[in-house]
Design a protein around this motif. Sequence first.
Motif, PDB file in Angstrom:
ATOM      1  N   PRO A 296     -44.548 -77.698 -12.326  1.00 44.94           N
ATOM      2  CA  PRO A 296     -43.899 -77.162 -11.129  1.00 44.94           C
ATOM      3  C   PRO A 296     -43.684 -78.191 -10.009  1.00 44.94           C
ATOM      4  O   PRO A 296     -42.877 -77.968  -9.120  1.00 44.94           O
ATOM      5  CB  PRO A 296     -44.855 -76.059 -10.658  1.00 44.94           C
ATOM      6  CG  PRO A 296     -45.653 -75.701 -11.860  1.00 44.94           C
ATOM      7  CD  PRO A 296     -45.746 -76.953 -12.683  1.00 44.94           C
ATOM      8  N   ALA A 297     -44.366 -79.324 -10.059  1.00 41.92           N
ATOM      9  CA  ALA A 297     -44.161 -80.354  -9.042  1.00 41.92           C
ATOM     10  C   ALA A 297     -42.795 -81.026  -9.203  1.00 41.92           C
ATOM     11  O   ALA A 297     -42.266 -81.599  -8.257  1.00 41.92           O
ATOM     12  CB  ALA A 297     -45.267 -81.399  -9.109  1.00 41.92           C
ATOM     13  N   LYS A 298     -42.228 -80.969 -10.407  1.00 45.95           N
ATOM     14  CA  LYS A 298     -40.897 -81.531 -10.640  1.00 45.95           C
ATOM     15  C   LYS A 298     -39.861 -80.518 -10.175  1.00 45.95           C
ATOM     16  O   LYS A 298     -39.775 -79.413 -10.706  1.00 45.95           O
ATOM     17  CB  LYS A 298     -40.681 -81.849 -12.119  1.00 45.95           C
ATOM     18  CG  LYS A 298     -41.486 -83.013 -12.606  1.00 45.95           C
ATOM     19  CD  LYS A 298     -41.121 -83.353 -14.025  1.00 45.95           C
ATOM     20  CE  LYS A 298     -41.894 -84.567 -14.487  1.00 45.95           C
ATOM     21  NZ  LYS A 298     -41.499 -84.978 -15.830  1.00 45.95           N
ATOM     22  N   LYS A 299     -39.077 -80.925  -9.175  1.00 52.81           N
ATOM     23  CA  LYS A 299     -38.101 -80.015  -8.589  1.00 52.81           C
ATOM     24  C   LYS A 299     -36.686 -80.506  -8.832  1.00 52.81           C
ATOM     25  O   LYS A 299     -36.431 -81.703  -8.854  1.00 52.81           O
ATOM     26  CB  LYS A 299     -38.352 -79.889  -7.091  1.00 52.81           C
ATOM     27  CG  LYS A 299     -39.714 -79.305  -6.768  1.00 52.81           C
ATOM     28  CD  LYS A 299     -39.938 -79.227  -5.281  1.00 52.81           C
ATOM     29  CE  LYS A 299     -41.307 -78.657  -4.987  1.00 52.81           C
ATOM     30  NZ  LYS A 299     -41.526 -78.524  -3.561  1.00 52.81           N
ATOM     31  N   TYR A 300     -35.791 -79.556  -8.991  1.00 58.34           N
ATOM     32  CA  TYR A 300     -34.391 -79.847  -9.262  1.00 58.34           C
ATOM     33  C   TYR A 300     -33.520 -79.064  -8.288  1.00 58.34           C
ATOM     34  O   TYR A 300     -33.902 -78.012  -7.808  1.00 58.34           O
ATOM     35  CB  TYR A 300     -34.011 -79.423 -10.686  1.00 58.34           C
ATOM     36  CG  TYR A 300     -34.876 -80.016 -11.758  1.00 58.34           C
ATOM     37  CD1 TYR A 300     -34.582 -81.259 -12.299  1.00 58.34           C
ATOM     38  CD2 TYR A 300     -35.997 -79.337 -12.244  1.00 58.34           C
ATOM     39  CE1 TYR A 300     -35.365 -81.809 -13.287  1.00 58.34           C
ATOM     40  CE2 TYR A 300     -36.795 -79.886 -13.227  1.00 58.34           C
ATOM     41  CZ  TYR A 300     -36.475 -81.120 -13.752  1.00 58.34           C
ATOM     42  OH  TYR A 300     -37.255 -81.671 -14.722  1.00 58.34           O
ATOM     43  N   ILE A 301     -32.322 -79.582  -8.054  1.00 59.09           N
ATOM     44  CA  ILE A 301     -31.303 -78.847  -7.328  1.00 59.09           C
ATOM     45  C   ILE A 301     -30.142 -78.672  -8.300  1.00 59.09           C
ATOM     46  O   ILE A 301     -29.614 -79.646  -8.839  1.00 59.09           O
ATOM     47  CB  ILE A 301     -30.856 -79.576  -6.050  1.00 59.09           C
ATOM     48  CG1 ILE A 301     -32.028 -79.666  -5.067  1.00 59.09           C
ATOM     49  CG2 ILE A 301     -29.660 -78.851  -5.415  1.00 59.09           C
ATOM     50  CD1 ILE A 301     -31.728 -80.456  -3.810  1.00 59.09           C
ATOM     51  N   GLN A 302     -29.778 -77.418  -8.534  1.00 61.14           N
ATOM     52  CA  GLN A 302     -28.707 -77.086  -9.461  1.00 61.14           C
ATOM     53  C   GLN A 302     -27.482 -76.687  -8.639  1.00 61.14           C
ATOM     54  O   GLN A 302     -27.551 -75.802  -7.794  1.00 61.14           O
ATOM     55  CB  GLN A 302     -29.136 -75.925 -10.356  1.00 61.14           C
ATOM     56  CG  GLN A 302     -28.069 -75.441 -11.298  1.00 61.14           C
ATOM     57  CD  GLN A 302     -28.443 -74.131 -11.970  1.00 61.14           C
ATOM     58  OE1 GLN A 302     -29.163 -73.319 -11.408  1.00 61.14           O
ATOM     59  NE2 GLN A 302     -27.945 -73.937 -13.171  1.00 61.14           N
ATOM     60  N   VAL A 303     -26.364 -77.342  -8.888  1.00 58.57           N
ATOM     61  CA  VAL A 303     -25.087 -76.987  -8.261  1.00 58.57           C
ATOM     62  C   VAL A 303     -24.228 -76.367  -9.359  1.00 58.57           C
ATOM     63  O   VAL A 303     -23.933 -77.019 -10.355  1.00 58.57           O
ATOM     64  CB  VAL A 303     -24.394 -78.224  -7.646  1.00 58.57           C
ATOM     65  CG1 VAL A 303     -23.030 -77.850  -7.080  1.00 58.57           C
ATOM     66  CG2 VAL A 303     -25.263 -78.857  -6.568  1.00 58.57           C
ATOM     67  N   VAL A 304     -23.873 -75.085  -9.173  1.00 56.90           N
ATOM     68  CA  VAL A 304     -23.093 -74.349 -10.165  1.00 56.90           C
ATOM     69  C   VAL A 304     -21.677 -74.169  -9.626  1.00 56.90           C
ATOM     70  O   VAL A 304     -21.490 -73.729  -8.495  1.00 56.90           O
ATOM     71  CB  VAL A 304     -23.727 -72.971 -10.467  1.00 56.90           C
ATOM     72  CG1 VAL A 304     -22.929 -72.227 -11.535  1.00 56.90           C
ATOM     73  CG2 VAL A 304     -25.179 -73.116 -10.887  1.00 56.90           C
ATOM     74  N   THR A 305     -20.692 -74.499 -10.465  1.00 54.83           N
ATOM     75  CA  THR A 305     -19.291 -74.371 -10.060  1.00 54.83           C
ATOM     76  C   THR A 305     -18.762 -72.978 -10.418  1.00 54.83           C
ATOM     77  O   THR A 305     -19.397 -72.236 -11.175  1.00 54.83           O
ATOM     78  CB  THR A 305     -18.421 -75.442 -10.736  1.00 54.83           C
ATOM     79  OG1 THR A 305     -18.460 -75.248 -12.145  1.00 54.83           O
ATOM     80  CG2 THR A 305     -18.895 -76.839 -10.377  1.00 54.83           C
ATOM     81  N   VAL A 306     -17.584 -72.651  -9.914  1.00 62.06           N
ATOM     82  CA  VAL A 306     -16.985 -71.334 -10.169  1.00 62.06           C
ATOM     83  C   VAL A 306     -16.666 -71.129 -11.649  1.00 62.06           C
ATOM     84  O   VAL A 306     -16.581 -69.991 -12.108  1.00 62.06           O
ATOM     85  CB  VAL A 306     -15.723 -71.098  -9.303  1.00 62.06           C
ATOM     86  CG1 VAL A 306     -16.077 -70.989  -7.842  1.00 62.06           C
ATOM     87  CG2 VAL A 306     -14.680 -72.167  -9.531  1.00 62.06           C
ATOM     88  N   ASP A 307     -16.511 -72.214 -12.406  1.00 60.55           N
ATOM     89  CA  ASP A 307     -16.276 -72.076 -13.847  1.00 60.55           C
ATOM     90  C   ASP A 307     -17.580 -72.183 -14.640  1.00 60.55           C
ATOM     91  O   ASP A 307     -17.575 -72.444 -15.844  1.00 60.55           O
ATOM     92  CB  ASP A 307     -15.236 -73.073 -14.342  1.00 60.55           C
ATOM     93  CG  ASP A 307     -15.614 -74.527 -14.071  1.00 60.55           C
ATOM     94  OD1 ASP A 307     -16.625 -74.768 -13.391  1.00 60.55           O
ATOM     95  OD2 ASP A 307     -14.890 -75.416 -14.547  1.00 60.55           O
TER      96      ASP A 307
ATOM     97  N   ASN B 130     -37.739 -75.355 -10.491  1.00 58.09           N
ATOM     98  CA  ASN B 130     -38.930 -76.134 -10.814  1.00 58.09           C
ATOM     99  C   ASN B 130     -39.034 -76.232 -12.326  1.00 58.09           C
ATOM    100  O   ASN B 130     -38.643 -75.312 -13.038  1.00 58.09           O
ATOM    101  CB  ASN B 130     -40.197 -75.471 -10.281  1.00 58.09           C
ATOM    102  CG  ASN B 130     -40.291 -75.522  -8.779  1.00 58.09           C
ATOM    103  OD1 ASN B 130     -39.467 -76.113  -8.119  1.00 58.09           O
ATOM    104  ND2 ASN B 130     -41.300 -74.879  -8.238  1.00 58.09           N
ATOM    105  N   ASN B 131     -39.593 -77.328 -12.804  1.00 58.63           N
ATOM    106  CA  ASN B 131     -39.869 -77.492 -14.215  1.00 58.63           C
ATOM    107  C   ASN B 131     -40.953 -76.485 -14.597  1.00 58.63           C
ATOM    108  O   ASN B 131     -41.987 -76.406 -13.941  1.00 58.63           O
ATOM    109  CB  ASN B 131     -40.333 -78.929 -14.469  1.00 58.63           C
ATOM    110  CG  ASN B 131     -40.540 -79.227 -15.920  1.00 58.63           C
ATOM    111  OD1 ASN B 131     -41.154 -78.461 -16.651  1.00 58.63           O
ATOM    112  ND2 ASN B 131     -40.043 -80.378 -16.340  1.00 58.63           N
ATOM    113  N   VAL B 132     -40.716 -75.719 -15.644  1.00 55.60           N
ATOM    114  CA  VAL B 132     -41.666 -74.690 -16.068  1.00 55.60           C
ATOM    115  C   VAL B 132     -43.017 -75.300 -16.431  1.00 55.60           C
ATOM    116  O   VAL B 132     -44.068 -74.765 -16.091  1.00 55.60           O
ATOM    117  CB  VAL B 132     -41.105 -73.887 -17.264  1.00 55.60           C
ATOM    118  CG1 VAL B 132     -42.105 -72.881 -17.777  1.00 55.60           C
ATOM    119  CG2 VAL B 132     -39.808 -73.208 -16.881  1.00 55.60           C
ATOM    120  N   ASN B 133     -43.001 -76.448 -17.103  1.00 55.05           N
ATOM    121  CA  ASN B 133     -44.239 -77.097 -17.537  1.00 55.05           C
ATOM    122  C   ASN B 133     -44.911 -77.898 -16.423  1.00 55.05           C
ATOM    123  O   ASN B 133     -46.111 -78.145 -16.489  1.00 55.05           O
ATOM    124  CB  ASN B 133     -43.970 -78.007 -18.727  1.00 55.05           C
ATOM    125  CG  ASN B 133     -43.458 -77.234 -19.921  1.00 55.05           C
ATOM    126  OD1 ASN B 133     -43.850 -76.092 -20.142  1.00 55.05           O
ATOM    127  ND2 ASN B 133     -42.552 -77.837 -20.667  1.00 55.05           N
TER     128      ASN B 133
END
Length: 188
Positions: free
Chosen positions: A131-142, A126-129
């Motif tokens: 919280p209604a703004k939501k994100y999906i973070q995809v992290v790779t092995v690198d 969620n955006n700290v400022n």
Amino acid sequence: MIRELGRRGYSFVNGILEHVKLSPNIAKTVKGKLWLGTKLLQFGGSENIFHKMFNLEHGDKLLNSAHCYLSTTAGPIAGLIFVSTHVVAFCSDRPIIISSPHGEIGKIFYKVMIPVNKVKRVNQRNNVNNPAKKYIQVVTVDDFDFWFMGFLNHEKAFKFIQNGVSVDSEDWPEEAQRKCCPGKFKTL
């Protein structure tokens, strides 16, 4: 039950508002949506667009797709995220304009392809400022990360992305695939 319906309705409306706010120009957003709808009809659905845009291995099956934005250093780019049995992929709704070092101008689709076996984790943020703004973070092995936002239904999108990369979906029984990804090729 009424509270749950109210929560879902609020979440859906908030998703639409967030989706529209991410675009710098509402007229361009509407034009992009019409263009995308035309392409979906022209190519026969998101599965055909997926296979046309990403030349993948034979047997790669699209599990689900959703319209969203990919966060880049140049700003958010509207497009479709695809989760298949082998990759998480993103393709912009429309071509972006680029210029070469020689001054030539061209148009290309902005594409990202992450092999499922190279995904380390999928996070909700969620955006700290705001919280209604939501994100999906995809992290790779690198440890490279991709940020997706502006989903019409954030929770559903997070669930299908997380489920798509957490296990080898080719080994799923057909019933499990339907439960994880209802509406096999439905765009959220």
